[in-house]
Design a protein around this motif. Structure first.
Motif, PDB file in Angstrom:
ATOM      1  N   UNK A  37       0.831  -1.203   0.000  1.00  0.00           N
ATOM      2  CA  UNK A  37       0.000   0.000   0.000  1.00  0.00           C
ATOM      3  C   UNK A  37       0.865   1.254   0.000  1.00  0.00           C
ATOM      4  N   UNK A  38       2.036   1.154   0.626  1.00  0.00           N
ATOM      5  CA  UNK A  38       2.937   2.301   0.669  1.00  0.00           C
ATOM      6  C   UNK A  38       3.684   2.486  -0.648  1.00  0.00           C
ATOM      7  N   UNK A  39       3.506   1.559  -1.564  1.00  0.00           N
ATOM      8  CA  UNK A  39       4.104   1.725  -2.884  1.00  0.00           C
ATOM      9  C   UNK A  39       5.401   0.969  -3.091  1.00  0.00           C
ATOM     10  N   UNK A  40       5.747   0.075  -2.161  1.00  0.00           N
ATOM     11  CA  UNK A  40       6.960  -0.712  -2.372  1.00  0.00           C
ATOM     12  C   UNK A  40       6.662  -1.901  -3.285  1.00  0.00           C
ATOM     13  N   UNK A  41       7.643  -2.260  -4.085  1.00  0.00           N
ATOM     14  CA  UNK A  41       7.427  -3.393  -4.987  1.00  0.00           C
ATOM     15  C   UNK A  41       7.813  -4.679  -4.263  1.00  0.00           C
ATOM     16  N   UNK A  42       6.816  -5.288  -3.636  1.00  0.00           N
ATOM     17  CA  UNK A  42       7.041  -6.418  -2.737  1.00  0.00           C
ATOM     18  C   UNK A  42       7.694  -7.596  -3.450  1.00  0.00           C
ATOM     19  N   UNK A  43       7.117  -7.989  -4.600  1.00  0.00           N
ATOM     20  CA  UNK A  43       7.652  -9.163  -5.310  1.00  0.00           C
ATOM     21  C   UNK A  43       9.107  -8.962  -5.712  1.00  0.00           C
ATOM     22  N   UNK A  44       9.392  -7.742  -6.201  1.00  0.00           N
ATOM     23  CA  UNK A  44      10.747  -7.458  -6.661  1.00  0.00           C
ATOM     24  C   UNK A  44      11.743  -7.582  -5.511  1.00  0.00           C
ATOM     25  N   UNK A  45      11.374  -7.027  -4.369  1.00  0.00           N
ATOM     26  CA  UNK A  45      12.263  -7.107  -3.210  1.00  0.00           C
ATOM     27  C   UNK A  45      12.511  -8.562  -2.817  1.00  0.00           C
ATOM     28  N   UNK A  46      11.430  -9.324  -2.809  1.00  0.00           N
ATOM     29  CA  UNK A  46      11.573 -10.748  -2.459  1.00  0.00           C
ATOM     30  C   UNK A  46      12.497 -11.458  -3.452  1.00  0.00           C
ATOM     31  N   UNK A  47      12.286 -11.142  -4.708  1.00  0.00           N
ATOM     32  CA  UNK A  47      13.077 -11.796  -5.756  1.00  0.00           C
ATOM     33  C   UNK A  47      14.557 -11.435  -5.593  1.00  0.00           C
ATOM     34  N   UNK A  48      14.808 -10.137  -5.346  1.00  0.00           N
ATOM     35  CA  UNK A  48      16.201  -9.709  -5.175  1.00  0.00           C
ATOM     36  C   UNK A  48      16.852 -10.416  -3.975  1.00  0.00           C
ATOM     37  N   UNK A  49      16.082 -10.582  -2.909  1.00  0.00           N
ATOM     38  CA  UNK A  49      16.607 -11.259  -1.724  1.00  0.00           C
ATOM     39  C   UNK A  49      16.948 -12.712  -2.059  1.00  0.00           C
ATOM     40  N   UNK A  50      16.106 -13.310  -2.862  1.00  0.00           N
ATOM     41  CA  UNK A  50      16.333 -14.692  -3.280  1.00  0.00           C
ATOM     42  C   UNK A  50      17.640 -14.789  -4.083  1.00  0.00           C
ATOM     43  N   UNK A  51      17.837 -13.863  -5.006  1.00  0.00           N
ATOM     44  CA  UNK A  51      19.064 -13.858  -5.802  1.00  0.00           C
ATOM     45  C   UNK A  51      20.286 -13.680  -4.881  1.00  0.00           C
ATOM     46  N   UNK A  52      20.141 -12.775  -3.939  1.00  0.00           N
ATOM     47  CA  UNK A  52      21.238 -12.519  -3.006  1.00  0.00           C
ATOM     48  C   UNK A  52      21.581 -13.780  -2.207  1.00  0.00           C
ATOM     49  N   UNK A  53      20.544 -14.479  -1.756  1.00  0.00           N
ATOM     50  CA  UNK A  53      20.795 -15.714  -1.003  1.00  0.00           C
ATOM     51  C   UNK A  53      21.444 -16.746  -1.909  1.00  0.00           C
ATOM     52  N   UNK A  54      21.106 -16.704  -3.201  1.00  0.00           N
ATOM     53  CA  UNK A  54      21.744 -17.609  -4.150  1.00  0.00           C
ATOM     54  C   UNK A  54      23.234 -17.324  -4.275  1.00  0.00           C
ATOM     55  N   UNK A  55      23.587 -16.043  -4.248  1.00  0.00           N
ATOM     56  CA  UNK A  55      25.005 -15.676  -4.332  1.00  0.00           C
ATOM     57  C   UNK A  55      25.774 -16.225  -3.128  1.00  0.00           C
ATOM     58  N   UNK A  56      25.190 -16.058  -1.938  1.00  0.00           N
ATOM     59  CA  UNK A  56      25.873 -16.534  -0.724  1.00  0.00           C
ATOM     60  C   UNK A  56      26.015 -18.058  -0.765  1.00  0.00           C
ATOM     61  N   UNK A  57      24.913 -18.747  -1.097  1.00  0.00           N
ATOM     62  CA  UNK A  57      24.968 -20.206  -1.176  1.00  0.00           C
ATOM     63  C   UNK A  57      25.949 -20.631  -2.267  1.00  0.00           C
ATOM     64  N   UNK A  58      26.014 -19.855  -3.372  1.00  0.00           N
ATOM     65  CA  UNK A  58      26.946 -20.169  -4.449  1.00  0.00           C
ATOM     66  C   UNK A  58      28.393 -20.049  -3.997  1.00  0.00           C
ATOM     67  N   UNK A  59      28.690 -18.995  -3.237  1.00  0.00           N
ATOM     68  CA  UNK A  59      30.044 -18.851  -2.689  1.00  0.00           C
ATOM     69  C   UNK A  59      30.397 -20.076  -1.839  1.00  0.00           C
ATOM     70  N   UNK A  60      29.429 -20.488  -1.016  1.00  0.00           N
ATOM     71  CA  UNK A  60      29.643 -21.679  -0.197  1.00  0.00           C
ATOM     72  C   UNK A  60      29.881 -22.892  -1.087  1.00  0.00           C
ATOM     73  N   UNK A  61      29.159 -22.965  -2.191  1.00  0.00           N
ATOM     74  CA  UNK A  61      29.311 -24.100  -3.098  1.00  0.00           C
ATOM     75  C   UNK A  61      30.710 -24.174  -3.687  1.00  0.00           C
ATOM     76  N   UNK A  62      31.273 -23.009  -4.034  1.00  0.00           N
ATOM     77  CA  UNK A  62      32.632 -22.986  -4.577  1.00  0.00           C
ATOM     78  C   UNK A  62      33.616 -23.507  -3.531  1.00  0.00           C
ATOM     79  N   UNK A  63      33.490 -22.977  -2.309  1.00  0.00           N
ATOM     80  CA  UNK A  63      34.374 -23.434  -1.238  1.00  0.00           C
ATOM     81  C   UNK A  63      34.162 -24.922  -0.977  1.00  0.00           C
ATOM     82  N   UNK A  64      32.887 -25.322  -0.994  1.00  0.00           N
ATOM     83  CA  UNK A  64      32.548 -26.711  -0.692  1.00  0.00           C
ATOM     84  C   UNK A  64      33.129 -27.686  -1.699  1.00  0.00           C
TER      85      UNK A  64
END
Lengths: 412, 363
Positions: B215-242
């Motif tokens: 209602x305040x005008x934030x793009x909820x889905x986009x934020x969620x999606x970006x967070x998901x991508x970010x978590x993918x980056x962190x898990x990916x870094x772990x994957x390289x080390x792993x």
């Protein structure tokens, strides 16, 4: 306040745990020989792994628990069928427990991962006691890796030969979808197709499948026989459902190495009557080593020894015999490996020795399920002595061919 | 009178915040110093165990990032880990590409996979999101298993050599451990910073009141999606080390056991804190290793999962928000202890009554 105590306790516990991991060397008169044992002790293959551990313990007992006055200390870990876990557990056994000899692991992918990473453990000798992936002793030999069990194809080469002799020309295959059955199927097809047989259909099912109706439906009706390379409860479920569909009586069944073991025979013996399978073990062997293992394991668990008991027993005994020959001097790994390669003995399965690729050369039995004294048993009908991992093919040519997988080899 | 109290209260709050920051910086510096110096004391195996724990911890942190700050409980984190691991394995081992190329590519692929999964998953929430990510994890597992010509099927890719960094091979325990510590710390600090930016605060707002934020005008889905991508980056870094740590990658990385260990680590550490994931990863890894060892040595049995399970029950019962979670009781006690410690140096400031600074700040 209670919570603080708990937090402190948790932190202290963690510290203690790390401390305990590096358990200090036991002060004893003579430094023990440290042997690590790795088997699948959780999940679907837990029983087989437990059998293997029993086998190792029986072998150590036979030597009075010591070699040349040095006590043999066992460290046991669960490789959980997972290659990453197997690598971690090998590190635990070697780096934490100081194991100088590691027996195991059991599953194919795990064995392969350990072999390829074996350069990390120059001061330990790894004796693969169950894993049947060919490349552990092929397409590159690791100086500190040996295999005492068999390659996946080794026990099924003769089965393909036999199938052709029986007059089968078209054989369909039902097998689990992973490396061990690939090799079992590969070995069978290599000999069967070389003589002119054909395999029109291969049906790969995931491990742990309980409903085989779609697999059964895919079996071509015009084949002469069905080669079933399933293990454990998968084999039991499949055979039961073949019977439910009324197909079991219409088709001859050939079995892989773990398709017809004691456990399956105990539950569905009558359905398996007449099934011929290829193995390095049998339910009816006349040599003293087998009889002694049969008696000792029977006293321990009240049933005949499974293939895995024999495999791990054999690996442990092989290591201990070689250790005896080097006067228990396990620190000289070079000498131990050299001695190991030269050691040959009568294992419960058969007489065994190594080829120059560090792989065992055993006898292979074709067993038929028969009722002996009111009990369903694997009775050997043919023995192929001294079967190499390359069968009768040229080792160089054999290794140049691609590794077995779902589509290799192919002869539709 | 009132204003006096208010100013003194404001001063005290500001003071507490300053002290809090100082405390965090000191704690972080001490921890980092200890972690970096540990190779001088620890055995090879302990370093390897800690490396493994930190890698699991990083994946757990990526889980907590989604669950604790985005309200999305994802079981798919090990798929992103696996994606990066496979790219390193296939690119480095099978195709012979240099690590300088495969490592960025691996992290990128993990992010892309997370982006793809995100496109599908962010539309759902709650239990549906969980089931959706479970399905996606299974899909990844299936592809890794079935696409044999590329992934090596059941066997996966084995014998992956770790590259050299500044003349030290990452195949050795100590260098890999140090690199892992640095990557984990950098990821943690990066995320911590990010969550304090307006973007991060928006995310937390979305977690708590998605409708109001919309209602305040934030793009909820986009934020969620970006967070998901970010978590993918962190898990990916772990994957390289792993993958450099294990030297092998197989479909089992995306199996249920591996994924559940990640979730357990995050729960033990506390889903609502990032550092909880890291600590939880170490705790769980050490716990599993020690329990399995002791069960064999003391009782000669391999039923270590039973004991591990019991310990988790006890932990979850007594620390419902994880050992490092924002549990009111734990927090109160920790605050009291820490105030006493850090306050001792600054004289009378230590007299601040403990136990009343516990109004919910970040939840």
């Amino acid at each position: 306040m209670r919570v603080t105590t708990r937090v402190t306790a948790a932190i202290a516990g963690c510290g203690m745990a790390l401390g305990m991991v590096s358990s200090p060397l036991m002060a004893q008169d003579k430094e023990p020989i440290r042997i690590g044992v790795m088997a699948s002790l959780s999940g679907a293959f837990a029983q087989m792994g437990a059998d293997g551990v029993d086998g190792v313990k029986l072998a150590v007992e036979e030597f009075g628990g010591e070699i040349n006055g040095r006590p043999v200390k066992l460290f046991i870990e669960d490789s959980a069928m997972d290659p990453s876990v197997a690598v971690e557990k090998t590190r635990a056994l070697v780096n934490r427990d100081g194991a100088q000899v590691v027996l195991g692991p059991l599953s194919g992918a795990a064995g392969l991962a350990v072999k390829k990473g074996a350069g990390e453990f120059p001061d330990a000798t790894i004796i693969v006691a169950g894993s049947a992936a060919e490349d552990i002793t092929m397409r590159g030999v690791a100086p500190n890796v040996f295999r005492t069990s068999y390659t996946g194809a080794q026990p099924t080469f003769p089965l393909g030969d036999y199938a052709y002799d029986q007059g089968y020309r078209k054989v369909a295959i039902v097998a689990e979808d992973y490396a061990f059955p690939y090799a079992q199927v590969g070995g069978f097809m290599k000999t069967f197709c070389a003589r002119g047989g054909s395999v029109p259909k291969k049906i790969w099912v995931p491990i742990g499948t309980s409903d085989y109706s779609s697999a059964v439906a895919q079996i071509p009706p015009d084949v002469d026989a069905l080669f079933v390379a399933l293990g454990g409860t998968d084999a039991v479920n499949f055979i039961r459902q073949m019977d439910d569909f009324g197909l079991l009586d219409q088709m001859d069944i050939l079995g892989g190495t773990v398709t017809v073991d004691g456990t399956q025979l105990a539950s569905i013996g009558p359905l398996m009557e007449g099934v011929v399978s290829g193995s390095i073990m049998s339910g009816q062997l006349e040599n003293d080593a087998y009889k002694s293992l049969d008696r000792k394991f029977g006293e321990l668990r009240g049933r005949p020894p499974s293939l895995f008991v024999e495999n791990y027993y054999r690996a442990a005994k092989w290591a201990l015999l070689a250790l005896e020959d080097v006067d228990g001097n396990v620190e000289d790994q070079e000498a131990l490996r050299k001695e190991l390669l030269q050691t040959s003995f009568q294992a419960p399965g058969s007489f065994v020795s190594f080829d120059r690729y560090h792989n065992v050369v055993p006898d292979v039995y074709l067993n038929r399920v028969e009722k002996v004294n009111g009990e369903w048993r694997n009775v050997p009908i043919r023995t192929y002595s001294r079967v190499s991992q390359f069968w009768t093919f040229d080792p160089e040519q054999y290794q140049a061919a691609p590794a077995y997988d779902r589509d290799t080899p192919s002869c539709p | 009178m009132h204003t006096e109290i208010r100013t003194s209260l404001n001063e005290r709050l500001a003071d507490t915040a300053r002290r809090g920051n100082r405390r965090d910086v000191t704690t972080a510096a001490v921890l980092m110093a200890l972690a970096v110096l540990y190779p001088l004391l620890g055995t090879t195996f302990q370093l390897q165990l800690l490396t493994s724990g930190l890698i699991t911890g990083m994946v757990a942190m990526s889980f907590s990032l989604l669950a604790g700050f985005g309200g999305m409980v994802s079981l798919a984190q090990m798929a992103f880990y696996g994606m990066a691991a496979y790219v390193v394995g296939i690119g480095g081992h099978d195709m012979g590409l240099p690590a300088l190329l495969t490592v960025p590519l691996a992290v990128l692929s993990a992010a892309v996979l997370a982006g793809l999964f995100g496109l599908i998953a962010v539309r759902s929430s709650g239990i549906y999101f969980l089931i959706m990510t479970l399905a996606l994890l299974q899909m990844f597992f299936g592809v890794a298993m079935q696409w044999q010509s590329v992934t090596g099927g059941y066997n996966g890719v084995a014998g992956i050599q770790a590259p050299e960094v500044a003349g030290f091979s990452l195949g050795d325990a100590a260098p890999l451990y140090l690199v892992t510590v640095i990557v984990a710390a950098a990821s943690y600090l990066g995320l911590r910073w990010l969550l304090r930016t307006p973007f991060g605060l928006t995310l937390q707002g979305i977690r708590d009141r998605p409708e109001r934020m919309r209602a305040l005008g934030f793009r909820v889905q986009l934020h969620r999606w970006l967070l998901m991508v970010l978590s993918g980056v962190i898990a990916g870094l772990a994957g390289v080390l792993g993958v450099y740590y294990h030297g092998v990658v197989s479909p089992d990385v995306a199996g249920l056991t591996a994924s559940l260990i990640v979730v357990l680590s995050a729960l033990v550490g506390g889903v609502s804190s990032l550092v909880g994931g890291l600590i939880g990863g170490i705790l769980v890894t050490v716990l599993i290793s020690v329990v399995s060892y002791l069960m064999q040595q003391w009782f000669g049995t391999s039923h270590y999962w039973t004991v591990v399970g019991l310990i988790f029950v006890v932990v979850v019962k007594n620390f419902p928000n994880g050992i490092f979670g924002v549990d009111a009781r734990t927090r109160r006690v920790l605050e009291r202890v820490l105030t006493r410690w850090t306050g001792a140096g600054s004289g009378d400031g230590a007299r601040a009554p403990a136990g009343n600074g516990t109004s919910p700040q970040t939840r």
